[in-house]
Design an enzyme around this catalytic site. Structure first.
Site, PDB file in Angstrom:
ATOM      1  N   ASP A 116       7.681  -1.936  -4.092  1.00  0.00           N
ATOM      2  CA  ASP A 116       6.251  -2.186  -3.565  1.00  0.00           C
ATOM      3  C   ASP A 116       6.673  -2.898  -1.875  1.00  0.00           C
ATOM      4  OD1 ASP A 116       3.696  -2.636  -3.354  1.00  0.00           O
ATOM      5  OD2 ASP A 116       3.902  -4.669  -3.921  1.00  0.00           O
ATOM      6  N   THR A 160       3.659  -4.981  -0.158  1.00  0.00           N
ATOM      7  CA  THR A 160       2.998  -6.484   0.123  1.00  0.00           C
ATOM      8  C   THR A 160       3.356  -7.186  -1.125  1.00  0.00           C
ATOM      9  OG1 THR A 160       1.215  -5.256   0.992  1.00  0.00           O
ATOM     10  CG2 THR A 160       0.864  -7.505   0.016  1.00  0.00           C
ATOM     11  N   ASP A 211       5.513  -6.804  -7.498  1.00  0.00           N
ATOM     12  CA  ASP A 211       5.052  -7.953  -7.648  1.00  0.00           C
ATOM     13  C   ASP A 211       3.703  -8.143  -8.609  1.00  0.00           C
ATOM     14  OD1 ASP A 211       3.537  -9.603  -5.222  1.00  0.00           O
ATOM     15  OD2 ASP A 211       3.815  -7.422  -5.361  1.00  0.00           O
ATOM     16  N   ARG A 269      -0.468   4.575   1.010  1.00  0.00           N
ATOM     17  CA  ARG A 269      -1.851   4.906   0.339  1.00  0.00           C
ATOM     18  C   ARG A 269      -1.634   5.514  -1.106  1.00  0.00           C
ATOM     19  NH1 ARG A 269      -4.672   2.486   3.796  1.00  0.00           N
ATOM     20  NH2 ARG A 269      -5.477   3.495   5.681  1.00  0.00           N
ATOM     21  N   GLY A 318       0.069   0.631  -1.037  1.00  0.00           N
ATOM     22  CA  GLY A 318      -1.139   1.135  -0.859  1.00  0.00           C
ATOM     23  C   GLY A 318      -1.669   1.218   0.717  1.00  0.00           C
ATOM     24  N   ASP A 319      -0.591   0.308   1.442  1.00  0.00           N
ATOM     25  CA  ASP A 319      -1.155   0.275   2.865  1.00  0.00           C
ATOM     26  C   ASP A 319      -1.271   1.461   3.600  1.00  0.00           C
ATOM     27  OD1 ASP A 319      -1.796  -2.572   3.054  1.00  0.00           O
ATOM     28  OD2 ASP A 319       0.072  -3.127   3.991  1.00  0.00           O
TER      29      ASP A 319
END
Length: 1134
Positions: free
Chosen positions: A405, A407, A817, A790, A680-681
């Site tokens: 991941d 973030t 996390d 995304r 997802g950024d």
């Protein structure tokens, strides 16, 4: 509207809850009390009564245990050459140890359940607060929950201590988000603020039956007043307080229980983790099948040869086998089958039952090395690494793909406001100096030229928009979760809390630019402006953020009566809705910041007339009251409202890279692992993070497989273009062949977004996937790094699954996390959770949990490497020592007329694997370090030496098996030639001529067994690189124990034995000088081929590991030589 509410729902599967267990007024509806479970939580597997049968059933489902049970039963039923104790005792030992371990783990679960079930809760009964244990709570009870308490079951919020009927909750234990979320009381009950008032409430709740979706709830509350017709109000997920969540920033709440115990959403989400099995365990089972085939063939050969041998009339069944006449008269097939089973029993020790228990102990004890590792302890959170499952330790040494991941995993998830851009003018706040915030205009650094009068107005409107368009709460206390926090260091009285760290960063950034958000009081938001004046805005509506719209809005009324709609969100969701403003300048700045790796948001507004506001209210009211498809109707309403904006500007917030994240990724690349970032950024922000973390290098050629590109060109063409690009250089070879950092080959990095991934994975109309999946995989294999942006949580799991089941079947590791990473953590072969700021959901669902991303380096390159090396040796060594043990028994049958005569004594058969040879290999598998820890960290390429299960390949397995067979032949025939010449002594005993030993099968077997025990133990000593006093104690202690045991076993007449065949055998053997010479000679001859092979391989074809070992030894010799020379020279000069 009321009729629509009451008549719209067509549930079949619903429940009716009577609040406070009070019946509705007579004549309204029938009172049908329903039975619901109590509030007891059960996470344990066994009870006191079913532990023994259930545990035994589960253990005997393991093939090895079931096999040994069958052998044990065969020994009991038929006349076999060995005692049932020989297989019964090891089996009993294995079953008992495993049962104790599992029983202890379940007892801990029972203990945890009892602690939860017996914690006190406060219930309202007859207008009074009554204290009860949690498990006695029933559906329909009204519960009082105070601040910082956890909700005992799923509740519908009736009223709170706050006038507006809201409360704030953290759901970290449910979905991993530690941020504060707002929940709302039912409008008609929010005024019931005392126990006495609640006692007068007569209402029923109709809702769906329990289901696990945390974010979905559909229900209706019917409130009965004086008149007959009840008031019906819709209930949604915003009214439900879930078990496990914690009340924050609210003094108390009253709520009614709707789901209890195992029906709560938290209990329904207890995901039973599918049992993950390591590659080593699969190899072990494959080897076991090979040895089972060897066992069957041995038994079959011996059975056939026995009847061939006995076909000669002079060679009947030996008289000493004590067969009765009835046994001799049996049908030949029954006799042959019985003999086959007897041979199976005789040779069954080739299957090592104790290997399973040794492996279990090695994994269980070995896992403590991770938790004890001080380098993996984080002072900031005061915790070290955690091991949730020890079954996958060695898998840490086999990882080929890492899915991470972004973030909170690669970055700190600690947002810092960097700058804002208003109409193209950039504002950067100064850092806080010595705890003092620079006031007023000094806090603004004007990079561009000053704005004009209109610009000044827009600038202040922008700052106000950010102070108003959020869901931040102000906490007045000085501590939260034991951590002191404060906006003003001097006052230390308040700080901001929110469901999003971005929002807190923006509000704090505005404070540094002179606009301070003070509080929300009586539905009015208060702002302190640059002139230290308090401005009040009435909060009329909040259009909450959601991941589909990717924006949020508020409608406020200013002190002068103007109505504003402020909106903030992602650039992709704001720009298409803007009709005026300096769009190009702002867009340029947004793109610039995204490339720098900053998280960007755009801010826009529009002025509303009173008529427009009334239309909006009507639209929202209609959508909120809908019981069916409420979310869809709200989305449509939001879409209609959030249009025709005037763009104000944009913000930039930085989420810093974690300490040593770049160094860790570089090391993982050098170790031959491929790192994929799944986030997802947005693409630009994620790509900037990838460059910063050295996932992409400046020389990396970026390939894009994104919606933007597939809009210009169709997906089929884009995929084939990319495929041609990567394969043009590599030809048919894949990236695995080369080092990820090779200069000879162009480095490729792939960027793909969620929408394109869906298109790649989606089957065509005709049902085929258009072979897109294979092309996509081929492109990915040839890229050194992949970024997926995304991504929805489920898509993350899909990506992991896609790679996991590709034709190479690589070992995958997922690390994250947050709750959104749980699905990929559960899907990957190894799941690692980071104890981050998004709660502990990921850490709880993972196989291992670490405080920071940087700890992954040591976990894989050091711990994973050691675990794999150790267990690979353990498995191969176990099979080797059992071949050495049982093959002489097979050869012996050719010399005893295939009479199933055991070569070894019963005690030796039983204790060989349990006592004589078990401890040295267990200790080796716990503490062996073939290379120093620092070198493993410094040189990640060593990880490649053990990749793809290289130490448990068939070639190596066959080598160990042949080595075992060779040693067994040396033991047997070496001893056999010593016994070649025999003479009678004066007292009638048969003695060997050359060794003067008493001749007999037990003496022969004991001699073979002695050479066997010493050889296999010394073989392990030769393989040991890391010697400590414990190794010496265990290895030489095991050999000493064997000698002492043999002296005692044969030196005393044991009264409980019905035979004394071993009496004086061992002492008599040791009294012979040639026997000693024979033992030493046979041990040397047995070990010699392995030593020669190792020396030649190291000299001619050394691995990287062996080169480093040789280098270190040379360095050590040089250092000791230099030391000795320096000592000599100093003594000479003296």
């Amino acid at each position: 509207m009321l009729q629509q509410c009451t008549g719209e729902e067509n549930w079949v599967d619903s429940r009716t809850v009577y609040i406070g267990h009070r019946e509705p007024p007579p004549g309204t509806e029938a009172y049908i009390p329903q039975r619901f479970p109590d509030n007891r939580i059960v996470s344990s597997k066994y009870t006191f009564w079913n532990f023994v049968p259930k545990n035994l059933f589960e253990q005997f489902r393991r093939i090895a245990n079931f096999y040994f049970l069958i052998i044990f039963l065969v020994q009991l039923i038929i006349d076999t050459p060995t005692s049932p104790i020989t297989s019964g005792l090891p089996l009993f030992f294995v079953i008992t140890v495993t049962a104790i371990k599992q029983g202890y783990e379940d007892w801990l679960r029972h203990k945890a359940d009892n602690a939860v079930n017996q914690c006190p809760v406060h219930i309202i009964q007859h207008g009074k607060v009554v204290r009860k244990q949690s498990h006695k709570l029933r559906v329909g009870d009204i519960v009082l929950v105070k601040e910082d308490e956890t909700f005992p079951c799923d509740l519908i919020l009736l009223s709170t201590s706050r006038d507006d009927g809201t409360c704030f909750v953290t759901t970290a234990s449910l979905d991993g988000e530690s941020s504060h979320k707002t929940y709302y009381a039912v409008q008609d009950t929010k005024s019931f603020n005392t126990e006495q008032e609640l006692d007068t409430l007569r209402a029923t709740i109709e809702c769906e039956q329990p289901q696990p979706d945390l974010y979905k709830f559909v229900g209706r509350i019917n409130i009965y007043q004086e008149r007959d017709e009840p008031i019906a109000r819709p209930l949604g997920s915003e009214n439900v307080l879930l078990r496990g969540a914690t009340l924050k920033n609210t003094e108390y709440v009253y709520a009614v229980a709707i789901y209890t115990g195992m029906e709560t959403k938290m209990a329904l989400n207890y995901q039973s983790k599918s049992q993950k099995r390591s590659a080593v365990e699969k190899s072990m089972n494959a080897f076991l099948i090979v040895y089972l085939c060897i066992l069957l063939s041995k038994a079959l050969i011996n059975t056939v040869l026995k009847y061939v041998w006995q076909a000669n009339p002079n060679r009947d069944e030996p008289w000493y086998n004590e067969k009765t006449e009835s046994e001799r008269q049996r049908h030949v097939l029954i006799r042959a089958f019985t003999d086959f089973l007897a041979f199976m029993v005789l040779f069954n020790y080739i299957i090592p039952v104790s290997m399973y228990v040794t492996v279990e102990m090695q994994k269980f004890l070995g896992s403590y090395f991770i938790t004890w590792d001080e380098e993996m302890f984080d002072d900031e959170i005061g915790e070290g690494a955690l091991v949730n499952t020890s079954d996958l330790n060695e898998e840490l040494g086999q990882v080929e793909y890492i899915f991470t991941d972004k973030t909170g995993t690669l970055t700190e998830n600690n947002m810092e406001f960097i700058e804002c851009c208003v109409d193209g003018h950039v504002y950067v706040p100064h850092a806080i100096c010595n705890g003092q915030i620079l006031p007023g205009a000094l806090g603004i650094d004007m990079i561009d030229s000053s704005p004009g009068p209109d610009g000044k107005e827009h600038e202040e409107l922008f700052f106000r928009a950010l102070c108003l368009c959020h869901t931040v709460q102000v906490k007045e206390e000085e501590t939260v979760d034991g951590i002191k926090r404060g906006i003003h260091q001097g006052k230390g009285t308040s700080f901001y809390i929110s469901s999003s760290p971005d929002e807190v960063a923006l509000v704090e950034g505005m404070k540094r630019l002179g606009f301070t958000y003070l509080r929300l009081k009586d539905n009015h938001m208060e702002i302190l402006n640059r002139e230290d004046e308090i401005e009040r805005f009435e909060l009329l509506e909040v259009l909450n953020f959601d991941s589909v719209r990717r924006r949020m809005s508020v409608i406020v009324r200013s002190g002068t009566g103007e109505l504003y709609l402020f909106c903030k969100g992602a650039d992709s969701s704001i720009f298409p809705r803007v009709i005026s403003g300096k769009v190009e300048q702002v867009r340029a700045r947004v793109e610039h910041n995204a490339v720098e790796g900053l998280r960007t948001l755009c801010v826009a507004y529009k002025l509303l007339t009173f008529e427009e506001y009334q239309d909006i209210c009507q639209l929202l009211e209609t959508a909120k009251l809908a019981l069916q498809e409420r979310d869809k109707k709200l989305a449509e309403a939001y879409d209609a409202i959030e249009r025709d904006f005037i763009l104000l500007g944009a913000t930039a917030v930085e989420d810093r890279l974690q300490d040593k994240a770049a160094d860790t990724i570089e090391s993982l690349h050098k170790a031959g692992m491929k790192v994929w970032v799944l986030t997802g950024d947005k693409m630009e922000t994620a790509a900037a993070t990838c460059y910063a973390s050295k996932l992409f290098r400046r020389s990396t050629q970026i390939l894009e497989l994104t919606t933007k590109r597939t809009e210009e060109q169709n997906l089929h063409d884009v995929l084939f273009d990319l495929s041609r690009t990567v394969l043009r250089q590599h030809g048919s070879l894949t990236r695995d062949t080369f080092s990820g950092l090779s200069n000879e080959f162009q480095d490729y990095g792939l960027i793909i977004d969620g929408a394109t991934l869906t298109a790649v994975m989606k089957p065509d109309q005709d049902g085929s996937t258009g072979n897109y999946k294979e092309i996509f995989l081929e492109i990915c294999r040839n890229c050194s790094a992949v970024l997926c942006c995304r991504m929805a949580p489920l898509q993350k799991a899909q990506i992991v699954k896609l790679i996991k089941f590709s034709k190479e079947h690589p070992i995958t590791l997922a690390i994250g996390d947050g709750a959104n990473d749980v699905s990929m953590i559960l899907e990957a072969h190894v799941g690692i959770g980071i104890m981050g700021k998004e709660g502990r959901q990921a850490a709880r669902n993972s196989d291992y949990a670490i405080p920071k991303f940087k700890h992954l380096k040591k976990m894989l390159l050091v711990h994973g490497h050691y675990y794999y090396i150790r267990i690979a040796e353990l498995v191969q060594y176990f099979f080797y020592k059992n071949v050495c043990f049982i093959f002489p028994q097979f050869l012996y049958q050719f010399f005893c007329g295939f009479s199933q005569q055991p070569l070894y004594d019963t005690a030796y058969l039983t204790l060989y694997n349990i006592s004589f040879t078990s401890l040295p290999i267990l200790l080796y598998s716990l503490i062996e370090q073939h290379i120093n820890m620092d070198i493993l960290k410094r040189d990640p390429s060593l990880y490649r030496d053990i990749a793809k299960n290289s130490l448990l390949r068939w070639r190596i397995f066959i080598y160990w098996t042949f080595l075992g067979v060779f040693d067994a032949v040396v033991f047997f025939f070496g001893a056999y030639f010593l016994f070649d010449n025999t003479t009678f002594t004066s007292n009638g005993q048969l003695m060997t001529t050359n060794t003067q030993m008493m001749f007999g099968n037990w003496t022969f077997g004991t001699l073979v067994f002695t050479v066997l025990v010493f050889t296999v133990t010394l073989k392990l000593a030769l393989d040991t690189h890391y010697w400590t006093w414990i190794n010496h104690f265990v290895i030489w202690g095991s050999l000493l124990f064997y000698v002492v045991f043999s002296l005692l076993w044969g030196g005393i007449i044991w009264p409980f034995l019905n035979y004394q065949r071993m009496y004086y055998v061992f002492m008599q053997m040791l009294s012979s000088g040639p026997a000693w010479l024979c033992i030493i000679l046979l041990i040397t001859v047995s070990l010699l081929p392995d030593v020669v092979k190792k020396v030649m391989c190291r000299a001619l074809w050394p691995t990287t590991t062996e080169r480093i070992q040789t280098k270190r030894k040379c360095l050590n010799v040089e250092q000791s030589t230099i030391f000795m020379l320096s000592q000599t020279s100093s003594s000479i000069s003296f």
